[in-house]
Design a protein around this motif. Structure first.
Motif, short mmCIF file in Angstrom:
data_model
loop_
_atom_site.label_atom_id
_atom_site.label_comp_id
_atom_site.label_asym_id
_atom_site.label_seq_id
_atom_site.Cartn_x
_atom_site.Cartn_y
_atom_site.Cartn_z
N UNK A 134 -11.09 102.64 -7.47
CA UNK A 134 -11.27 102.64 -6.02
C UNK A 134 -11.67 104.01 -5.50
N UNK A 135 -11.02 105.06 -6.01
CA UNK A 135 -11.19 106.40 -5.45
C UNK A 135 -12.09 107.30 -6.28
N UNK A 136 -12.65 106.76 -7.37
CA UNK A 136 -13.55 107.55 -8.21
C UNK A 136 -12.85 108.79 -8.76
N UNK A 137 -11.66 108.57 -9.34
CA UNK A 137 -10.91 109.66 -9.95
C UNK A 137 -10.56 109.30 -11.39
N UNK A 138 -10.07 110.28 -12.14
CA UNK A 138 -9.59 110.07 -13.50
C UNK A 138 -8.10 110.44 -13.53
N UNK A 139 -7.29 109.56 -14.12
CA UNK A 139 -5.84 109.79 -14.20
C UNK A 139 -5.43 109.82 -15.66
N UNK A 140 -4.77 110.91 -16.07
CA UNK A 140 -4.37 111.07 -17.47
C UNK A 140 -2.91 111.48 -17.54
N UNK A 141 -2.15 110.78 -18.38
CA UNK A 141 -0.75 111.13 -18.57
C UNK A 141 -0.65 112.45 -19.32
N UNK A 142 0.25 113.33 -18.87
CA UNK A 142 0.37 114.66 -19.49
C UNK A 142 1.84 114.97 -19.77
N UNK A 143 2.05 115.84 -20.72
CA UNK A 143 3.39 116.29 -21.06
C UNK A 143 3.63 117.65 -20.42
N UNK A 144 4.26 117.62 -19.26
CA UNK A 144 4.63 118.85 -18.56
C UNK A 144 6.09 118.73 -18.15
N UNK A 145 6.75 119.83 -17.78
CA UNK A 145 8.17 119.76 -17.44
C UNK A 145 8.44 118.79 -16.28
N UNK A 146 9.47 117.95 -16.44
CA UNK A 146 9.91 117.02 -15.41
C UNK A 146 11.43 117.13 -15.28
N UNK A 147 12.00 116.55 -14.23
CA UNK A 147 13.42 116.72 -13.93
C UNK A 147 14.31 115.66 -14.59
N UNK A 148 13.68 114.64 -15.20
CA UNK A 148 14.46 113.63 -15.92
C UNK A 148 13.57 112.98 -16.96
N UNK A 149 14.16 112.59 -18.06
CA UNK A 149 13.37 112.04 -19.17
C UNK A 149 12.63 110.75 -18.81
N UNK A 150 13.07 110.05 -17.77
CA UNK A 150 12.41 108.80 -17.39
C UNK A 150 11.21 109.01 -16.47
N UNK A 151 10.98 110.26 -16.05
CA UNK A 151 9.87 110.57 -15.14
C UNK A 151 8.59 110.78 -15.94
N UNK A 152 7.50 110.18 -15.45
CA UNK A 152 6.18 110.36 -16.07
C UNK A 152 5.31 111.24 -15.19
N UNK A 153 4.53 112.11 -15.81
CA UNK A 153 3.64 113.02 -15.07
C UNK A 153 2.18 112.72 -15.43
N UNK A 154 1.29 112.89 -14.45
CA UNK A 154 -0.13 112.59 -14.64
C UNK A 154 -0.98 113.68 -14.00
N UNK A 155 -2.12 113.89 -14.60
CA UNK A 155 -3.12 114.83 -14.08
C UNK A 155 -4.26 114.01 -13.48
N UNK A 156 -4.70 114.38 -12.29
CA UNK A 156 -5.78 113.67 -11.61
C UNK A 156 -6.98 114.61 -11.46
N UNK A 157 -8.16 114.09 -11.78
CA UNK A 157 -9.38 114.88 -11.66
C UNK A 157 -10.51 113.96 -11.22
N UNK A 158 -11.65 114.55 -10.90
CA UNK A 158 -12.84 113.74 -10.62
C UNK A 158 -14.09 114.50 -11.05
N UNK A 159 -15.24 113.88 -10.90
CA UNK A 159 -16.49 114.48 -11.37
C UNK A 159 -17.06 115.49 -10.40
N UNK A 160 -16.58 115.48 -9.15
CA UNK A 160 -17.12 116.39 -8.14
C UNK A 160 -16.36 117.71 -8.07
N UNK A 161 -15.02 117.62 -8.03
CA UNK A 161 -14.21 118.82 -7.84
C UNK A 161 -13.49 119.28 -9.11
N UNK A 162 -13.46 118.43 -10.13
CA UNK A 162 -12.69 118.77 -11.32
C UNK A 162 -11.22 118.42 -11.15
N UNK A 163 -10.33 119.32 -11.53
CA UNK A 163 -8.89 119.07 -11.41
C UNK A 163 -8.49 118.95 -9.95
#
Length: 439
Positions: A134-163
């Motif tokens: 819908x929004x023309x973005x890319x979403x990728x799961x990443x391993x970065x520090x989180x506050x609980x083991x059940x929390x998932x983190x993602x990186x969002x980027x696109x072709x125009x602006x990058x990260x």
């Protein structure tokens, strides 16, 4: 259970009255007559008179649908062999029970049959894929520090602006965690002092979907699906907003427009092809069967008029205590709330005056004078979906791009009314909202 839940609010009743008085004093120190006059000035509505006109027009038509639905529940109760009165009188504590029965008897909607097709991990993944498209973005799961083991983190980027930024999904309940589904903006995006680099935004989706067990994975209800789609709409608004200054973030958008984009996105959970895409039986891997999908869609408006009247009586209470220009500490807020709940909300509690106002948490979480925003936003959200996506295709990439560029990306850097006009190609209308309710 209903009465016990309402009685939790008793200790907070004097605090709401005191808060309303302090807000009045603060507004008058700034030269305003009422807190509402102060709060509405930087909203789309502009002033309390416009809010009153909007709500009066809305209530006249919403009451028709609400009374029609209450009559249906009354007939179900009258036919209920377990009800000893036999008079069909619907009380506030009856409503949810008979709404569920209406879904089961008239539309054959059985949540226990739907849940196995909505495993949480799969649904969240599919919703993220939906937003990618819908929004023309890319979403990728990443391993970065989180506050609980059940929390998932993602990186969002696109072709125009990058990260673009990070999103965090905190989906499951645990001790001492916020129990209300919501979006928490964690960091605003802005242009750095060098005029070139940007500080990237981050946001958290908080839900409390059932954890599951050793024998069964976490499963969602259809309403859970709707909530996650809605809240992730806010999350991606944080990520897609492009502003030079941190102060022009999600929470700086006119308060009576901030819900509209995410409310608009709820329309996708009523599309059969989307239900197929989002669903996958946790054992067989099959998508939601057509009969269940059609039943869900057919029952779409069950409870909507009554829920609309709930928001209307709560907004009426909000305006009553915050658009007053004199001392409000003498107002019996519990009685006022109870009267409005019965008169406008059609939620009768008999002779009981319950301190339910004490659990109306919006009055202490920033919605004072502005609870009308939910219904205001629903009108605009219905118009956006009907005018663009329903006509041009719910998966139309060009429409999605326009939505991102005209609604999400500018955020509060321009008036919401102007963003709406640019996306709609005309002035907004309430026709789609009333058409959906058949009133």
């Amino acid at each position: 259970m209903f009465v016990t839940s309402d009685r939790r609010g008793q200790p907070s009743v004097p605090l709401i009255r005191q808060a309303a008085q302090l807000r009045l004093q603060a507004a008058q120190l700034l030269g305003y007559k009422t807190n509402s006059e102060f709060a509405h000035e930087i909203c789309m509505a502009g002033n309390p008179a416009n809010v009153h006109d909007f709500e009066s027009k809305l209530l006249d038509r919403l009451a028709i649908a609400g009374d029609r639905e209450i009559a249906e529940l009354s007939e179900l109760k009258r036919q209920d062999p377990d009800d000893s009165t036999g008079d069909g009188k619907v009380y506030a504590w009856d409503v949810q029970f008979y709404l569920n029965r209406l879904k089961q008897t008239r539309y054959n909607v059985d949540e226990s049959a739907i849940r196995p097709y909505l495993p949480t991990v799969h649904v969240i993944d599919q919703i993220l894929r939906f937003y990618e498209h819908l929004l023309h973005v890319h979403v990728k799961k990443v391993q970065i520090p989180v506050w609980h083991e059940s929390v998932d983190a993602y990186e969002v980027s696109d072709d125009e602006f990058g990260f673009l930024g990070h999103i965090y999904i905190d989906a499951y309940p645990r001790a001492n965690k916020e129990n209300h589904p919501c979006t928490m903006p964690l960091r605003s995006g802005f242009l750095c002092a060098d005029g070139e680099s940007r500080e990237s935004p981050a946001a958290i989706l908080i839900t409390n979907v059932s954890k599951g067990s050793d024998t069964q994975p976490s499963l969602m209800s259809h309403n859970d699906l709707r909530v996650v789609l809605h809240e992730l709409g806010h999350v991606f608004h944080v990520i897609c907003l492009r502003s030079s200054y941190a102060m022009f973030s999600l929470m700086s958008i006119e308060f009576d427009f901030i819900e509209a984009p995410s409310q608009m996105l709820e329309n996708w959970v009523w599309q059969p092809e989307i239900l197929k895409r989002f669903s996958k039986h946790h054992v067989t891997g099959q998508p939601l069967p057509d009969d269940l999908s059609q039943a869900i869609i057919a029952a779409r408006n069950v409870g909507v008029p009554i829920d609309g009247l709930r928001r209307m009586y709560q907004s009426a209470f909000d305006q009553a205590i915050h658009n007053a220009s004199e001392n409000v500490e003498s107002v019996d807020v519990a009685q006022l709330y109870s009267d409005l709940r019965k008169q406008i909300g059609r939620l009768d509690t008999g002779d009981l005056v319950l301190p339910a106002v004490g659990i109306f948490h919006h009055m202490m979480s920033g919605y004072d004078s502005r609870f009308y925003v939910y219904m205001w936003g629903m009108v605009f959200s219905a118009d956006m979906f009907a005018q663009r996506f329903a006509k041009e295709g719910i998966d139309n990439p060009d429409t999605g791009r326009d939505y991102r560029r005209e609604i999400l990306q500018p955020g509060p850097t321009r008036d919401a009314a102007e963003s709406l006009r640019r996306f709609l190609g005309r002035e907004p209308s309430d026709a789609a909202f009333f058409a959906a309710l058949n009133v």
